[in-house]
Design a protein around this motif. Sequence first.
Motif, mmCIF file in Angstrom:
data_model
loop_
_atom_site.group_PDB
_atom_site.id
_atom_site.type_symbol
_atom_site.label_atom_id
_atom_site.label_comp_id
_atom_site.label_asym_id
_atom_site.label_seq_id
_atom_site.Cartn_x
_atom_site.Cartn_y
_atom_site.Cartn_z
ATOM 1 N N CYS A 31 9.463 -2.022 -8.931
ATOM 2 C CA CYS A 31 8.340 -1.150 -8.569
ATOM 3 C C CYS A 31 8.491 0.225 -9.205
ATOM 4 C CB CYS A 31 8.238 -1.019 -7.054
ATOM 5 S SG CYS A 31 7.701 -2.538 -6.244
ATOM 6 N N ALA A 32 9.706 0.760 -9.216
ATOM 7 C CA ALA A 32 9.940 2.060 -9.844
ATOM 8 C C ALA A 32 9.679 1.990 -11.342
ATOM 9 C CB ALA A 32 11.373 2.518 -9.566
ATOM 10 N N GLY A 35 5.927 1.895 -11.902
ATOM 11 C CA GLY A 35 5.349 3.225 -11.691
ATOM 12 C C GLY A 35 5.636 4.158 -12.841
ATOM 13 N N HIS A 36 6.842 4.091 -13.363
ATOM 14 C CA HIS A 36 7.195 4.937 -14.508
ATOM 15 C C HIS A 36 6.391 4.533 -15.735
ATOM 16 C CE1 HIS A 36 9.561 7.548 -17.015
ATOM 17 N NE2 HIS A 36 9.789 6.539 -17.844
ATOM 18 N N LEU A 38 3.390 3.162 -15.710
ATOM 19 C CA LEU A 38 1.997 3.539 -15.510
ATOM 20 C C LEU A 38 1.777 5.044 -15.592
ATOM 21 C CD1 LEU A 38 0.945 1.203 -12.569
ATOM 22 C CD2 LEU A 38 0.145 1.111 -14.923
ATOM 23 N N TYR A 39 2.641 5.816 -14.940
ATOM 24 C CA TYR A 39 2.409 7.242 -14.814
ATOM 25 C C TYR A 39 3.290 8.083 -15.727
ATOM 26 C CZ TYR A 39 -0.099 5.655 -10.752
ATOM 27 O OH TYR A 39 -0.976 5.007 -9.929
#
Length: 53
Positions: A31-32, A35-36, A38-39
Motif C-alpha cells: 500500500c505504501a 501511494g508513493h 501515485l502521489y
Amino acid sequence: MQHGVEAGQGGSFTGSVPALVAGGILIAAACAGAGHRLYGDRRATAGRRPTGV
C-alpha cells in the motif's frame, strides 16, 4: 441426511501469529509503494519545478 455448515469452525486466520504479522507487513508495504507511485514524494518537490522541463 443433509447437514448444514458449522459456522465458526476453522477459518483463514488459524495460521501462526508470525505468518499473520509478516502478511500484514507485506500488505502495508504494498500500500505504501502504491501511494508513493501515485502521489510521488510531494514533500521534497513542493514549490519546485521538476528538472528537465
